[in-house]
Design a protein around this motif. Structure first.
Motif, short mmCIF file in Angstrom:
data_model
loop_
_atom_site.label_atom_id
_atom_site.label_comp_id
_atom_site.label_asym_id
_atom_site.label_seq_id
_atom_site.Cartn_x
_atom_site.Cartn_y
_atom_site.Cartn_z
N CYS A 87 -0.62 -1.91 2.65
CA CYS A 87 -1.09 -1.01 3.72
C CYS A 87 -2.60 -1.00 3.86
O CYS A 87 -3.14 -0.31 4.73
N THR A 91 -4.83 0.41 2.11
CA THR A 91 -5.48 1.65 1.71
C THR A 91 -6.37 1.39 0.51
O THR A 91 -5.95 0.72 -0.44
N CYS A 135 0.11 2.60 -5.17
CA CYS A 135 -0.58 3.12 -3.98
C CYS A 135 -0.05 4.50 -3.65
O CYS A 135 1.17 4.74 -3.61
N ASN A 141 -0.15 5.85 -0.84
CA ASN A 141 0.29 5.90 0.56
C ASN A 141 1.66 5.26 0.74
O ASN A 141 2.55 5.85 1.36
#
Length: 694
Positions: A417, A419, A453, A455
């Motif tokens: 993603c 992030t 992560c 997220n």
């Protein structure tokens, strides 16, 4: 007639930042002279503290309070280390910054070294001056930390009384360098304030920049006229370049090195040599602006945009501001030189306080704005034009590649993603030191073996940027059988030879090359400009200009992936025009340096009271001049005050009074509670806030 000594106590307490009157006992009257270190009793704390005897007057000149004056306890040293000029400079600078003069003197005057002082006094006695005792009162034993080993040679030479003659060839050499600026000799003779754009090329004689020759020529010309020159440079790399040029052209006894890299005895010996010696050329860092050199003719500040010239300790006075104050007090010439023009100096040029002196012939490097061509990937870090320039230049000499950050992979992101990867312990950003190693936190230093992560719960990391080490690895594979030299904070390199090599350096760490680099590639420019700083455009232009000045004449300088005003200023080499445009943009927004900024931090009550007093004392303060207060992480608040330069004296005095009042309020509260020591003042004031603190 009895005498009274006016003493500045060496203390960080703001309420003690004034002169205190003490009676001088008869047995100390001969030694208690202005400028010496003394010990005095402090009634409020019941102890003896050190201070500086600033002034000595007759008892009749002191207003009587009906109470007897306390007496001086001792004269620590008979050497008048504090000159009247230095005290006046410290006082003026402290008042401008709402600080304490003793804080500035603590930076300007090295710690006393007894053996060095005795050797210096003995040398004066050998030259016919009466030798004085170094200790007053009962003998004292200095701790080992302040004495060099007994086997050390004296750290100071006998003070000279006449300047050493400059060789005629050196005088002619300096005149030839300064001839590139037709109006400069007259300005120096008139002791004016000037701004110079240094030639952006390497020296043809030594492995240094041509700017170092310009600075050395200014210093030699001043010394030849019988005056001292102060050369203020940001760091030791710049200092070494200037010293190398001076060693080749100036007499060795005239050159004085002043920096914190030397030992305590060496620094104190240099300070004593400047007190009573002949004119000298003093080369050092930001504190050199306070050096007590005799008969200062020129103060030279190189690259005033470097943040290193800003003093981090209280009261935080920039070397540029201290130089301006000193020039106003002493009437010396003042030169601001650099490859770029800061908005601070350009503002002074626009109001006529500083004179811009152009060169007879404008010099500029060959700057190429490189971008990805049609068909090339936008993610390609080195465009084909820059790559081809490096390949063509390598057989002829070294090639410089400037990058933004050190390390291997300074920024990691989630591979799924994108992030930014954060530490699960302190939320700091993660980085990779080597390929295949576990990521580690840049804040707490922990290695994160198992990362997920927050997220998307992904467990795979991706490198989002390349540091100097990864860039060196990639270029080493792209150019096989080529030397690769890494230069950054962990791998310092000051100079390279003229043999073919790829030099990968972070900004500000670029080594000088013999004869100059045959090509220069400036990478990561777009990332540099993304920093959330008011002066990031100025800073980036300074980084790139200083790197471009290392190129050999005619060598290409490729700026990769940057467009806009900053890139155009570099390509056309019109840095003063960029500074003027920046000033025009900041004026309607009331952003520095078009206005001054003060930071007021402390408890909500203390900051609120200070702002209220400020508005009452300075009714002309703009209604939108106060920003905040806003809460801080430590529980306090901070307010920013923007004010015009003409209001500076009133604003500084009012905020200083608020700091003193808050300190006294805390002391009274502690006394009421029966506590012996008062808590530190919760109110902190700093004027001319540095960029990073904003």
């Amino acid at each position: 007639m009895p005498s009274v000594a006016r003493v500045l106590i060496d203390s960080p307490l703001p309420q003690l930042d004034r002169l205190f009157d003490y009676a001088v006992p008869a047995e100390l009257d001969a030694e208690a002279q202005p400028g010496v270190r003394v010990k005095v009793p402090l009634r409020t704390a019941g102890r003896v503290v050190e201070g500086w005897l600033v002034e000595k007057v007759d008892a009749d000149a002191v207003t009587s309070t009906g109470k007897p004056l306390s007496q001086l306890d001792a004269v620590v040293s008979p050497v008048a280390a504090l000159t009247p000029e230095l005290y006046e400079l410290a006082r003026r600078a402290a008042d401008r910054a709402a600080g304490s003069a003793s804080d500035i003197l603590r930076l300007a005057i090295p710690k006393r070294m007894v053996r060095v002082e005795k050797a210096w006094l003995a040398a004066r006695g050998a030259e016919g001056e009466p030798e004085q005792q170094t200790d007053a009162g009962p003998p004292t034993t200095e701790p080992p930390a302040t004495d060099p080993p007994a086997t050390d040679p004296p750290a100071t030479d006998p003070p000279a009384t006449e300047p050493t003659a400059v060789d005629a060839g050196a005088v002619a050499w300096a005149a030839g360098i300064l001839a590139a600026y037709p109006d400069l000799p007259a300005a120096l003779a008139d002791r004016s304030r000037v701004a110079l754009d240094a030639p952006p090329r390497p020296s043809s004689e030594l492995p240094v920049g041509a700017w170092a020759e310009l600075v050395a020529a200014l210093a030699i010309d001043t010394y030849h006229r019988g005056a001292s020159a102060l050369v203020v440079v940001p760091d030791q790399r710049d200092q070494d370049q200037v010293l190398a040029v001076l060693a080749a052209h100036a007499p060795d006894p005239a050159i004085v090195r002043d920096d914190a890299r030397r030992s305590g005895p060496e620094r104190y010996g240099t300070y004593l040599r400047l007190l009573t010696g002949a004119p000298a050329i003093v080369v050092g860092n930001r504190s050199t602006v306070y050096a007590p050199a005799p008969a200062v003719g020129t103060v030279i500040v190189w690259d005033d945009g470097d943040p290193v010239l800003g003093e981090p300790l209280s009261p935080g006075i920039h070397a540029r501001d201290a130089a301006l104050i000193r020039q106003e007090l002493e009437g010396s010439a003042l030169v601001f030189a650099g490859h770029t023009r800061t908005t601070d100096v350009e503002r002074l040029v626009q109001i006529g306080w500083v004179t811009d002196i152009p060169a007879r012939r404008r010099e500029s490097p060959t700057v190429v704005l490189s971008a990805t061509r049609e068909g090339e990937s936008r993610g390609q870090r080195v465009p084909s034009a820059a790559f081809a320039a490096a390949r063509e230049a390598l057989p002829h000499g070294p090639v410089l590649v400037q990058v933004a950050r050190p390390g291997y992979a300074p920024v990691l992101v989630c591979a799924q993603c994108r992030t930014p990867a954060r530490c699960p312990h302190c939320t700091g950003p993660l980085r990779a030191r080597r390929p295949g190693t576990a990521p580690e936190c840049t804040w707490c230093g922990r290695s994160i073996a198992a990362w997920a992560c927050g997220n998307c719960q992904g467990t795979t990391l991706r490198m989002a940027s390349s540091g100097s080490e990864r860039t060196a690895d990639e270029l080493g594979r792209a150019f096989p059988n080529t030397r690769v030299i890494l230069a950054d904070g962990d791998h310092p390199v000051t100079s390279v030879d003229a043999r073919p090599a790829l030099v990968v350096a972070t900004r500000g760490a670029e080594p000088a090359a013999a004869g100059g680099y045959r090509a220069i590639i400036l990478l990561d420019g777009d990332r540099m400009l993304l920093a959330e700083q008011l002066r990031i455009g100025e800073s980036a232009l300074r980084w790139w200009s200083n790197a471009a000045a290392l190129a050999a004449p005619g060598a290409p300088v490729h700026l990769v992936g940057v467009a806009g005003p900053v890139a155009r200023a570099l390509a056309t080499w019109t840095q003063p025009a960029y500074a003027r445009a920046e000033l025009a943009d900041r004026a309607p927004l009331q952003m520095p340096p078009t206005v001054r900024v003060a930071s007021v931090e402390g408890s909500a009550a203390a900051v609120g009271a200070a702002i209220t007093e400020l508005r009452a004392a300075v009714p002309t303060l703009d209604s939108a001049g106060v920003l905040g207060p806003v809460p801080l992480d430590d529980g306090g608040v901070r307010a920013l005050v923007r004010f015009d330069y003409g209001q500076g004296r009133a604003v500084a005095a009012t905020l200083r009074a608020a700091v003193i009042a808050e300190a006294l309020r805390g002391r009274r509260g502690a006394r009421a509670k029966g506590e012996r020591f008062a808590p530190r003042s919760t109110l902190k004031v700093r004027l001319d806030v540095p960029e990073l603190d904003l």
